[in-house]
Design a protein around this motif. Structure first.
Motif, PDB file in Angstrom:
ATOM      1  N   MET A   1      13.432  38.844 -25.847  1.00 61.29           N
ATOM      2  CA  MET A   1      13.307  39.834 -24.790  1.00 61.29           C
ATOM      3  C   MET A   1      14.690  40.104 -24.203  1.00 61.29           C
ATOM      4  O   MET A   1      15.463  39.194 -23.965  1.00 61.29           O
ATOM      5  CB  MET A   1      12.361  39.302 -23.716  1.00 61.29           C
ATOM      6  N   ARG A   2      14.978  41.334 -23.962  1.00 57.56           N
ATOM      7  CA  ARG A   2      16.272  41.747 -23.429  1.00 57.56           C
ATOM      8  C   ARG A   2      16.257  41.627 -21.912  1.00 57.56           C
ATOM      9  O   ARG A   2      15.284  41.972 -21.261  1.00 57.56           O
ATOM     10  CB  ARG A   2      16.520  43.182 -23.855  1.00 57.56           C
ATOM     11  N   SER A   3      17.340  41.139 -21.356  1.00 54.34           N
ATOM     12  CA  SER A   3      17.401  41.013 -19.902  1.00 54.34           C
ATOM     13  C   SER A   3      18.263  42.123 -19.323  1.00 54.34           C
ATOM     14  O   SER A   3      19.059  42.735 -20.018  1.00 54.34           O
ATOM     15  CB  SER A   3      17.963  39.648 -19.506  1.00 54.34           C
ATOM     16  N   PHE A   4      18.094  42.349 -18.058  1.00 52.17           N
ATOM     17  CA  PHE A   4      18.832  43.386 -17.349  1.00 52.17           C
ATOM     18  C   PHE A   4      19.568  42.741 -16.175  1.00 52.17           C
ATOM     19  O   PHE A   4      19.144  42.864 -15.044  1.00 52.17           O
ATOM     20  CB  PHE A   4      17.875  44.466 -16.824  1.00 52.17           C
ATOM     21  N   PRO A   5      20.691  42.036 -16.448  1.00 58.74           N
ATOM     22  CA  PRO A   5      21.351  41.316 -15.362  1.00 58.74           C
ATOM     23  C   PRO A   5      21.835  42.206 -14.235  1.00 58.74           C
ATOM     24  O   PRO A   5      21.716  41.836 -13.076  1.00 58.74           O
ATOM     25  CB  PRO A   5      22.511  40.596 -16.050  1.00 58.74           C
ATOM     26  N   LEU A   6      22.346  43.383 -14.548  1.00 61.87           N
ATOM     27  CA  LEU A   6      22.839  44.255 -13.481  1.00 61.87           C
ATOM     28  C   LEU A   6      21.692  44.784 -12.634  1.00 61.87           C
ATOM     29  O   LEU A   6      21.786  44.854 -11.410  1.00 61.87           O
ATOM     30  CB  LEU A   6      23.646  45.410 -14.065  1.00 61.87           C
ATOM     31  N   CYS A   7      20.591  45.161 -13.276  1.00 60.55           N
ATOM     32  CA  CYS A   7      19.430  45.652 -12.534  1.00 60.55           C
ATOM     33  C   CYS A   7      18.849  44.549 -11.669  1.00 60.55           C
ATOM     34  O   CYS A   7      18.470  44.773 -10.528  1.00 60.55           O
ATOM     35  CB  CYS A   7      18.374  46.172 -13.485  1.00 60.55           C
ATOM     36  N   ARG A   8      18.743  43.368 -12.222  1.00 54.89           N
ATOM     37  CA  ARG A   8      18.191  42.248 -11.451  1.00 54.89           C
ATOM     38  C   ARG A   8      19.103  41.904 -10.267  1.00 54.89           C
ATOM     39  O   ARG A   8      18.627  41.569  -9.191  1.00 54.89           O
ATOM     40  CB  ARG A   8      17.981  41.040 -12.351  1.00 54.89           C
ATOM     41  N   ARG A   9      20.405  41.991 -10.494  1.00 55.53           N
ATOM     42  CA  ARG A   9      21.349  41.715  -9.411  1.00 55.53           C
ATOM     43  C   ARG A   9      21.186  42.746  -8.297  1.00 55.53           C
ATOM     44  O   ARG A   9      21.163  42.412  -7.116  1.00 55.53           O
ATOM     45  CB  ARG A   9      22.776  41.735  -9.962  1.00 55.53           C
ATOM     46  N   ALA A  10      21.038  44.009  -8.689  1.00 59.74           N
ATOM     47  CA  ALA A  10      20.834  45.066  -7.691  1.00 59.74           C
ATOM     48  C   ALA A  10      19.523  44.862  -6.963  1.00 59.74           C
ATOM     49  O   ALA A  10      19.436  45.042  -5.744  1.00 59.74           O
ATOM     50  CB  ALA A  10      20.860  46.434  -8.359  1.00 59.74           C
ATOM     51  N   LEU A  11      18.493  44.473  -7.689  1.00 55.10           N
ATOM     52  CA  LEU A  11      17.190  44.207  -7.077  1.00 55.10           C
ATOM     53  C   LEU A  11      17.298  43.057  -6.079  1.00 55.10           C
ATOM     54  O   LEU A  11      16.765  43.114  -4.980  1.00 55.10           O
ATOM     55  CB  LEU A  11      16.157  43.881  -8.157  1.00 55.10           C
ATOM     56  N   VAL A  38       8.605  48.413  -6.153  1.00 55.54           N
ATOM     57  CA  VAL A  38       8.702  49.570  -7.043  1.00 55.54           C
ATOM     58  C   VAL A  38       9.744  49.309  -8.123  1.00 55.54           C
ATOM     59  O   VAL A  38       9.504  49.564  -9.308  1.00 55.54           O
ATOM     60  CB  VAL A  38       9.051  50.853  -6.251  1.00 55.54           C
ATOM     61  N   LEU A  39      10.896  48.782  -7.739  1.00 56.49           N
ATOM     62  CA  LEU A  39      11.943  48.491  -8.710  1.00 56.49           C
ATOM     63  C   LEU A  39      11.505  47.420  -9.691  1.00 56.49           C
ATOM     64  O   LEU A  39      11.756  47.525 -10.897  1.00 56.49           O
ATOM     65  CB  LEU A  39      13.217  48.055  -7.997  1.00 56.49           C
ATOM     66  N   ARG A  40      10.835  46.383  -9.219  1.00 52.69           N
ATOM     67  CA  ARG A  40      10.339  45.331 -10.110  1.00 52.69           C
ATOM     68  C   ARG A  40       9.368  45.902 -11.142  1.00 52.69           C
ATOM     69  O   ARG A  40       9.425  45.569 -12.318  1.00 52.69           O
ATOM     70  CB  ARG A  40       9.645  44.226  -9.312  1.00 52.69           C
ATOM     71  N   GLU A  41       8.454  46.746 -10.677  1.00 49.92           N
ATOM     72  CA  GLU A  41       7.494  47.365 -11.593  1.00 49.92           C
ATOM     73  C   GLU A  41       8.219  48.237 -12.618  1.00 49.92           C
ATOM     74  O   GLU A  41       7.884  48.229 -13.796  1.00 49.92           O
ATOM     75  CB  GLU A  41       6.474  48.202 -10.817  1.00 49.92           C
ATOM     76  N   GLY A  42       9.225  48.966 -12.176  1.00 52.12           N
ATOM     77  CA  GLY A  42      10.013  49.774 -13.107  1.00 52.12           C
ATOM     78  C   GLY A  42      10.696  48.925 -14.161  1.00 52.12           C
ATOM     79  O   GLY A  42      10.696  49.260 -15.344  1.00 52.12           O
ATOM     80  N   LEU A  43      11.266  47.799 -13.751  1.00 52.08           N
ATOM     81  CA  LEU A  43      11.905  46.890 -14.705  1.00 52.08           C
ATOM     82  C   LEU A  43      10.888  46.329 -15.692  1.00 52.08           C
ATOM     83  O   LEU A  43      11.156  46.225 -16.889  1.00 52.08           O
ATOM     84  CB  LEU A  43      12.599  45.738 -13.973  1.00 52.08           C
ATOM     85  N   ARG A  44       9.706  45.964 -15.203  1.00 48.83           N
ATOM     86  CA  ARG A  44       8.663  45.450 -16.104  1.00 48.83           C
ATOM     87  C   ARG A  44       8.274  46.509 -17.136  1.00 48.83           C
ATOM     88  O   ARG A  44       8.084  46.203 -18.317  1.00 48.83           O
ATOM     89  CB  ARG A  44       7.435  45.008 -15.304  1.00 48.83           C
ATOM     90  N   LEU A  45       8.139  47.755 -16.701  1.00 49.58           N
ATOM     91  CA  LEU A  45       7.769  48.829 -17.626  1.00 49.58           C
ATOM     92  C   LEU A  45       8.856  49.051 -18.681  1.00 49.58           C
ATOM     93  O   LEU A  45       8.550  49.257 -19.862  1.00 49.58           O
ATOM     94  CB  LEU A  45       7.496  50.120 -16.858  1.00 49.58           C
ATOM     95  N   GLN A  51      10.025  45.963 -25.695  1.00 54.87           N
ATOM     96  CA  GLN A  51       9.331  45.005 -26.565  1.00 54.87           C
ATOM     97  C   GLN A  51       8.493  45.737 -27.611  1.00 54.87           C
ATOM     98  O   GLN A  51       8.486  45.360 -28.786  1.00 54.87           O
ATOM     99  CB  GLN A  51       8.438  44.080 -25.736  1.00 54.87           C
ATOM    100  N   LEU A  52       7.782  46.777 -27.183  1.00 58.93           N
ATOM    101  CA  LEU A  52       6.962  47.551 -28.120  1.00 58.93           C
ATOM    102  C   LEU A  52       7.828  48.246 -29.164  1.00 58.93           C
ATOM    103  O   LEU A  52       7.490  48.264 -30.353  1.00 58.93           O
ATOM    104  CB  LEU A  52       6.122  48.577 -27.366  1.00 58.93           C
ATOM    105  N   GLU A  53       8.941  48.808 -28.736  1.00 60.38           N
ATOM    106  CA  GLU A  53       9.838  49.475 -29.672  1.00 60.38           C
ATOM    107  C   GLU A  53      10.419  48.489 -30.670  1.00 60.38           C
ATOM    108  O   GLU A  53      10.540  48.793 -31.857  1.00 60.38           O
ATOM    109  CB  GLU A  53      10.947  50.205 -28.919  1.00 60.38           C
ATOM    110  N   ALA A  54      10.758  47.293 -30.206  1.00 63.94           N
ATOM    111  CA  ALA A  54      11.289  46.266 -31.110  1.00 63.94           C
ATOM    112  C   ALA A  54      10.227  45.833 -32.114  1.00 63.94           C
ATOM    113  O   ALA A  54      10.530  45.640 -33.300  1.00 63.94           O
ATOM    114  CB  ALA A  54      11.787  45.056 -30.305  1.00 63.94           C
ATOM    115  N   ALA A  55       8.987  45.696 -31.672  1.00 65.66           N
ATOM    116  CA  ALA A  55       7.902  45.317 -32.576  1.00 65.66           C
ATOM    117  C   ALA A  55       7.656  46.412 -33.613  1.00 65.66           C
ATOM    118  O   ALA A  55       7.450  46.123 -34.798  1.00 65.66           O
ATOM    119  CB  ALA A  55       6.632  45.028 -31.782  1.00 65.66           C
TER     120      ALA A  55
END
Length: 103
Positions: A1-11, A38-45, A51-55
């Protein structure tokens, strides 16, 4: 799974500094309590979509590998262009009958 460190830091910064980002009360639909949710839900989506695209990509790569191996082993049917549409239709009918038989 790919992480989003900058997005998580901003969150994290938004969560710990609510005075920097306040939403008007009328903008919330009731589903989310604050902008952080709202931001957390956006990150989850975004993560779920990736994940679906990778599969899908992995399945396509496996199918291509299998197909090329079949071609190399001589397991293929040479179909003239004029019969291609009929041939593909027959394959679809065969697949549909297999699905019906399995159920």
């Amino acid at each position: 799974m790919r992480s989003f460190p900058l997005c998580r830091r901003a969150l994290f910064r938004l969560h710990n500094a609510p005075h920097l980002f306040r939403e008007p009360a009328h903008s919330l639909s009731g589903r989310y309590q604050n902008a952080s949710e709202v931001l957390r839900e956006g990150l989850r989506l975004v993560e779920r979509r990736e994940q679906l695209e990778a599969a899908k990509l992995k399945a396509l790569q496996q199918a291509a590998h299998t197909g090329w191996a079949d071609v190399a082993a001589g397991r293929y049917t040479d179909v003239p262009d004029t019969r291609l549409e009929d041939f593909v239709g027959q394959l679809g009918e065969q697949a549909a009958s297999r699905v019906l038989a399995a159920n």
